[in-house]
Write a protein that holds these residues in place. Structure first.
Motif, PDB file in Angstrom:
ATOM      1  N   PHE A 113       0.826  -1.213   0.000  1.00 39.43           N
ATOM      2  CA  PHE A 113       0.000   0.000   0.000  1.00 39.43           C
ATOM      3  C   PHE A 113       0.863   1.266   0.000  1.00 39.43           C
ATOM      4  CE2 PHE A 113      -2.988  -3.136   1.813  1.00 39.43           C
ATOM      5  CZ  PHE A 113      -4.004  -3.018   0.869  1.00 39.43           C
ATOM      6  N   ASN A 114       1.942   1.233   0.759  1.00 38.68           N
ATOM      7  CA  ASN A 114       2.815   2.413   0.786  1.00 38.68           C
ATOM      8  C   ASN A 114       3.458   2.653  -0.573  1.00 38.68           C
ATOM      9  OD1 ASN A 114       2.278   2.966   3.474  1.00 38.68           O
ATOM     10  ND2 ASN A 114       4.014   1.759   4.229  1.00 38.68           N
ATOM     11  N   ALA A 115       3.834   1.577  -1.263  1.00 41.16           N
ATOM     12  CA  ALA A 115       4.442   1.741  -2.588  1.00 41.16           C
ATOM     13  C   ALA A 115       3.434   2.266  -3.603  1.00 41.16           C
ATOM     14  CB  ALA A 115       5.030   0.411  -3.054  1.00 41.16           C
ATOM     15  N   LEU A 116       2.188   1.812  -3.519  1.00 43.80           N
ATOM     16  CA  LEU A 116       1.163   2.353  -4.405  1.00 43.80           C
ATOM     17  C   LEU A 116       0.929   3.838  -4.126  1.00 43.80           C
ATOM     18  CD1 LEU A 116      -1.439  -0.559  -4.403  1.00 43.80           C
ATOM     19  CD2 LEU A 116      -0.131   0.242  -6.379  1.00 43.80           C
ATOM     20  N   ARG A 117       0.926   4.202  -2.842  1.00 43.07           N
ATOM     21  CA  ARG A 117       0.748   5.619  -2.502  1.00 43.07           C
ATOM     22  C   ARG A 117       1.882   6.471  -3.040  1.00 43.07           C
ATOM     23  NH1 ARG A 117      -0.459   3.155   2.736  1.00 43.07           N
ATOM     24  NH2 ARG A 117      -2.744   3.115   3.043  1.00 43.07           N
ATOM     25  N   GLY A 118       3.065   5.896  -3.116  1.00 47.96           N
ATOM     26  CA  GLY A 118       4.223   6.648  -3.577  1.00 47.96           C
ATOM     27  C   GLY A 118       4.423   6.640  -5.073  1.00 47.96           C
ATOM     28  N   GLN A 119       3.606   5.889  -5.813  1.00 44.76           N
ATOM     29  CA  GLN A 119       3.764   5.788  -7.257  1.00 44.76           C
ATOM     30  C   GLN A 119       2.904   6.851  -7.943  1.00 44.76           C
ATOM     31  OE1 GLN A 119       5.837   3.744  -9.164  1.00 44.76           O
ATOM     32  NE2 GLN A 119       5.120   5.184 -10.723  1.00 44.76           N
ATOM     33  N   SER A 120       3.521   7.742  -8.659  1.00 43.35           N
ATOM     34  CA  SER A 120       2.778   8.814  -9.335  1.00 43.35           C
ATOM     35  C   SER A 120       1.955   8.256 -10.481  1.00 43.35           C
ATOM     36  CB  SER A 120       3.748   9.863  -9.863  1.00 43.35           C
ATOM     37  OG  SER A 120       4.631   9.296 -10.825  1.00 43.35           O
ATOM     38  N   GLY A 121       0.987   9.033 -10.924  1.00 46.77           N
ATOM     39  CA  GLY A 121       0.186   8.642 -12.072  1.00 46.77           C
ATOM     40  C   GLY A 121      -1.177   8.086 -11.730  1.00 46.77           C
ATOM     41  N   TRP A 146      -1.836   5.707  -9.248  1.00 47.95           N
ATOM     42  CA  TRP A 146      -1.859   4.349  -8.710  1.00 47.95           C
ATOM     43  C   TRP A 146      -2.363   4.303  -7.267  1.00 47.95           C
ATOM     44  CZ3 TRP A 146      -1.052   0.181 -11.846  1.00 47.95           C
ATOM     45  CH2 TRP A 146      -0.578   0.482 -13.130  1.00 47.95           C
ATOM     46  N   ALA A 147      -2.175   5.370  -6.515  1.00 52.18           N
ATOM     47  CA  ALA A 147      -2.700   5.411  -5.147  1.00 52.18           C
ATOM     48  C   ALA A 147      -4.221   5.360  -5.124  1.00 52.18           C
ATOM     49  CB  ALA A 147      -2.207   6.672  -4.437  1.00 52.18           C
ATOM     50  N   ASN A 148      -4.859   5.744  -6.224  1.00 47.64           N
ATOM     51  CA  ASN A 148      -6.317   5.745  -6.279  1.00 47.64           C
ATOM     52  C   ASN A 148      -6.912   4.343  -6.310  1.00 47.64           C
ATOM     53  OD1 ASN A 148      -6.252   8.552  -6.383  1.00 47.64           O
ATOM     54  ND2 ASN A 148      -6.262   8.602  -8.620  1.00 47.64           N
ATOM     55  N   LEU A 149      -6.075   3.334  -6.484  1.00 48.59           N
ATOM     56  CA  LEU A 149      -6.565   1.960  -6.452  1.00 48.59           C
ATOM     57  C   LEU A 149      -6.938   1.515  -5.041  1.00 48.59           C
ATOM     58  CD1 LEU A 149      -3.966   0.212  -8.821  1.00 48.59           C
ATOM     59  CD2 LEU A 149      -6.255   1.076  -9.415  1.00 48.59           C
ATOM     60  N   ILE A 150      -6.456   2.208  -4.024  1.00 47.70           N
ATOM     61  CA  ILE A 150      -6.659   1.789  -2.637  1.00 47.70           C
ATOM     62  C   ILE A 150      -8.064   2.182  -2.175  1.00 47.70           C
ATOM     63  CG2 ILE A 150      -5.842   2.047  -0.267  1.00 47.70           C
ATOM     64  CD1 ILE A 150      -3.078   2.699  -1.453  1.00 47.70           C
ATOM     65  N   HIS A 193       2.452  -1.152 -12.573  1.00 43.91           N
ATOM     66  CA  HIS A 193       3.091  -0.937 -11.273  1.00 43.91           C
ATOM     67  C   HIS A 193       2.425  -1.751 -10.166  1.00 43.91           C
ATOM     68  CE1 HIS A 193       5.999   2.053 -12.498  1.00 43.91           C
ATOM     69  NE2 HIS A 193       5.056   2.686 -13.167  1.00 43.91           N
ATOM     70  N   TYR A 194       1.142  -2.025 -10.306  1.00 48.48           N
ATOM     71  CA  TYR A 194       0.428  -2.867  -9.328  1.00 48.48           C
ATOM     72  C   TYR A 194       1.086  -4.241  -9.259  1.00 48.48           C
ATOM     73  CZ  TYR A 194      -3.583  -5.786  -7.760  1.00 48.48           C
ATOM     74  OH  TYR A 194      -4.408  -6.692  -7.134  1.00 48.48           O
ATOM     75  N   ALA A 195       1.253  -4.896 -10.404  1.00 51.66           N
ATOM     76  CA  ALA A 195       1.884  -6.219 -10.426  1.00 51.66           C
ATOM     77  C   ALA A 195       3.342  -6.132  -9.995  1.00 51.66           C
ATOM     78  CB  ALA A 195       1.774  -6.830 -11.823  1.00 51.66           C
ATOM     79  N   ARG A 196       4.038  -5.096 -10.443  1.00 53.99           N
ATOM     80  CA  ARG A 196       5.449  -4.926 -10.056  1.00 53.99           C
ATOM     81  C   ARG A 196       5.596  -4.864  -8.541  1.00 53.99           C
ATOM     82  NH1 ARG A 196       8.266  -0.738  -8.236  1.00 53.99           N
ATOM     83  NH2 ARG A 196       6.639   0.801  -8.699  1.00 53.99           N
ATOM     84  N   ILE A 197       4.768  -4.063  -7.910  1.00 48.75           N
ATOM     85  CA  ILE A 197       4.868  -3.850  -6.465  1.00 48.75           C
ATOM     86  C   ILE A 197       4.517  -5.119  -5.706  1.00 48.75           C
ATOM     87  CG2 ILE A 197       3.747  -2.641  -4.551  1.00 48.75           C
ATOM     88  CD1 ILE A 197       3.610  -0.171  -6.491  1.00 48.75           C
ATOM     89  N   ILE A 198       3.477  -5.817  -6.120  1.00 45.99           N
ATOM     90  CA  ILE A 198       3.086  -7.039  -5.424  1.00 45.99           C
ATOM     91  C   ILE A 198       4.187  -8.091  -5.522  1.00 45.99           C
ATOM     92  CG2 ILE A 198       1.477  -8.978  -5.432  1.00 45.99           C
ATOM     93  CD1 ILE A 198      -0.706  -6.947  -6.212  1.00 45.99           C
ATOM     94  N   HIS A 199       4.724  -8.319  -6.703  1.00 49.89           N
ATOM     95  CA  HIS A 199       5.813  -9.292  -6.852  1.00 49.89           C
ATOM     96  C   HIS A 199       6.999  -8.928  -5.959  1.00 49.89           C
ATOM     97  CE1 HIS A 199       4.756 -12.187 -10.017  1.00 49.89           C
ATOM     98  NE2 HIS A 199       4.002 -11.221 -10.528  1.00 49.89           N
ATOM     99  N   ALA A 200       7.314  -7.649  -5.890  1.00 55.64           N
ATOM    100  CA  ALA A 200       8.474  -7.209  -5.114  1.00 55.64           C
ATOM    101  C   ALA A 200       8.303  -7.465  -3.623  1.00 55.64           C
ATOM    102  CB  ALA A 200       8.731  -5.727  -5.353  1.00 55.64           C
ATOM    103  N   HIS A 201       7.072  -7.607  -3.160  1.00 59.68           N
ATOM    104  CA  HIS A 201       6.816  -7.788  -1.730  1.00 59.68           C
ATOM    105  C   HIS A 201       6.453  -9.229  -1.354  1.00 59.68           C
ATOM    106  CE1 HIS A 201       6.632  -3.389  -1.972  1.00 59.68           C
ATOM    107  NE2 HIS A 201       6.934  -3.410  -0.689  1.00 59.68           N
ATOM    108  N   MET A 202       6.503 -10.151  -2.308  1.00 65.38           N
ATOM    109  CA  MET A 202       6.240 -11.553  -2.013  1.00 65.38           C
ATOM    110  C   MET A 202       7.525 -12.252  -1.587  1.00 65.38           C
ATOM    111  SD  MET A 202       3.014 -11.571  -2.526  1.00 65.38           S
ATOM    112  CE  MET A 202       2.660 -13.310  -2.288  1.00 65.38           C
ATOM    113  N   ALA A 203       7.417 -13.141  -0.611  1.00 66.87           N
ATOM    114  CA  ALA A 203       8.606 -13.819  -0.083  1.00 66.87           C
ATOM    115  C   ALA A 203       9.311 -14.645  -1.152  1.00 66.87           C
ATOM    116  CB  ALA A 203       8.214 -14.706   1.098  1.00 66.87           C
ATOM    117  N   ASP A 204       8.532 -15.283  -2.047  1.00 64.99           N
ATOM    118  CA  ASP A 204       9.149 -16.079  -3.110  1.00 64.99           C
ATOM    119  C   ASP A 204       9.124 -15.379  -4.461  1.00 64.99           C
ATOM    120  OD1 ASP A 204       6.479 -16.272  -3.784  1.00 64.99           O
ATOM    121  OD2 ASP A 204       6.334 -18.450  -3.555  1.00 64.99           O
ATOM    122  N   GLY A 205       8.683 -14.119  -4.483  1.00 66.62           N
ATOM    123  CA  GLY A 205       8.637 -13.347  -5.718  1.00 66.62           C
ATOM    124  C   GLY A 205       7.489 -13.700  -6.636  1.00 66.62           C
TER     125      GLY A 205
END
Length: 401
Positions: A202-210, A212-216, A356-368
């Motif tokens: 959620f913090n990464a989405l909030r920090g992504q311009s364009g 993406w924070a509006n998805l929350i 960026h949604y998929a990018r951020i989620i993958h980056a925060h998964m333990a196994d990627g």
């Protein structure tokens, strides 16, 4: 309003059609010979969430032996849905009490293509149309489930084994891990976030311009409920419809003068298609030079949803090509690599215009691994576990940290 369940994800090499939607998984490739898969297997749900609310569990799906839609109770017994209506009518209460904090509950799951829903604090509201079950459409602010904290896992259990996933195709919400206990006694699991990963997304989405924070989405009391997928972001106006235009246009321009080579089957390298854009249309030819399928230039909705202008029928030509294109657009690998699919995660999401949604989620998964979009299984980057001789399954409700 509620939306009829519709297929979103199709697992690699899994071809059995399913009646309901999401990433519902099914086997098309026989497993090695094992003892017969039993009629039901145990699913242990463990509540490590750290939250005090009552948990409600639902096992909804299609009975594979009959093709009927319905639900399973805690014993694994199947109950068909009654006839629905128009407007939709309330479905029977199919909820199963979930485990208290720090405890576990074991239920039996039958041979289904289905979803295991779980909600915190409130029961979910399901309805039936004349065509069958409809699901929550939380992108609609008037949906009755909009303010409920919930999520789901998708699975298929059949004679070839168990497939069970952790999906973010429609939304990212309450964290959980899925697992399968294999016939040899070992376990496989996926879907677990890194420490701090839930808030990190959620913090990464909030920090992504364009936009993406509006998805929350949050509740009136301030509770963060979920992040919608970018497809729903575009559909609701939370993301601009032009969010992917720059990248899409550059791809179309590149392949007016360069061949795009698609080799969709890892085990069949001889099956290769060549694409070129001419007159604004991307045409693919086979080895003989015959045109096998064509694509109009897609828009963001087509890319994020892997549908419409990137529709992927369950065939052996257009579907596999479209899946490959969808993965390449979402991961933004099509400019860097004219040979697709690009199977190495090192090159994914490197463009400033990307999913960026998929990018951020993958980056925060333990196994990627994640199901950040419908064909995230291209190259085996999906959060899915399988065994042909399953002895049990697990769904762990993880901490909200």
């Amino acid at each position: 309003m509620l939306r009829t369940l519709r297929r979103r994800v199709t697992a690699v090499a899994l071809g059995l059609a399913t009646a309901l939607g999401g990433g519902w998984l099914a086997a098309g490739v026989p497993s090695p010979a094992h003892a017969a898969v039993p009629a039901t297997i145990p699913l242990t749900i463990t509540n490590n969430s750290g939250r005090a609310e009552q948990i409600h569990i639902y096992n909804l799906g299609t009975e594979l032996s009959s093709g009927r839609q319905g639900w399973a109770d805690a014993s694994g017994a199947f109950h068909p849905w009654p006839a629905g209506g128009n407007p939709p009518t309330p479905a029977p209460d199919a909820s199963i009490p979930g485990p208290a904090p720090g405890r576990s509950t074991t239920i039996q799951i039958p041979k289904f293509s289905g979803r295991i829903y779980f909600s915190y604090g409130r029961k979910m509201e399901f309805r039936l149309t004349t065509g069958g079950l409809v699901q929550p459409a939380v992108q609609n602010p008037t949906d009755p489930n909009r303010d409920i904290l919930f999520n789901w896992s998708e699975y298929t259990l059949n004679d070839s084994g168990l497939w069970i996933n952790s999906t973010q195709v429609d939304m990212f919400s309450a964290p959980y891990t899925v697992g399968v206990r294999r016939g040899d006694g070992t376990t496989l699991s996926t879907g677990k976030l890194r420490p701090g990963g839930y808030n990190g997304v959620f913090n990464a989405l909030r920090g992504q311009s364009g936009g993406w924070a509006n998805l929350i989405q949050t509740r009136s009391d301030g509770t963060v409920l979920r992040a919608l997928s970018p497809l729903y972001g575009v559909e609701t106006g939370a993301l601009p419809a032009s969010v992917m235009d720059d990248y899409i246009n550059r791809v179309w321009n590149k392949y007016t003068g360069t061949d795009l080579i698609v080799t969709p089957f890892a085990d069949r390298p001889d099956v290769r298609y060549t694409g070129r854009v001419s007159g604004g249309v991307l045409r693919f030819t086979d080895g003989s030079g015959a045109v096998v399928t064509t694509f109009q230039k897609p828009d963001a909705s087509s890319v994020f949803g892997c549908h419409r202008l990137l529709d992927a029928p369950n065939d052996q030509v257009r579907g596999p090509i479209s899946r490959t294109l969808c993965a390449g657009f979402n991961r933004t690998t099509l400019l860097a690599n004219p040979h697709q699919p690009d199977r190495s995660a090192a090159g994914f999401y490197q463009e400033p215009v990307t999913n960026h949604y998929a990018r951020i989620i993958h980056a925060h998964m333990a196994d990627g691994k994640a199901y950040g979009f419908a064909f995230d299984d291209v190259g085996h980057h999906e959060s899915l576990v399988h065994d042909g001789d399953p002895r049990g399954a697990s769904l762990t409700l993880d901490p909200f940290d």
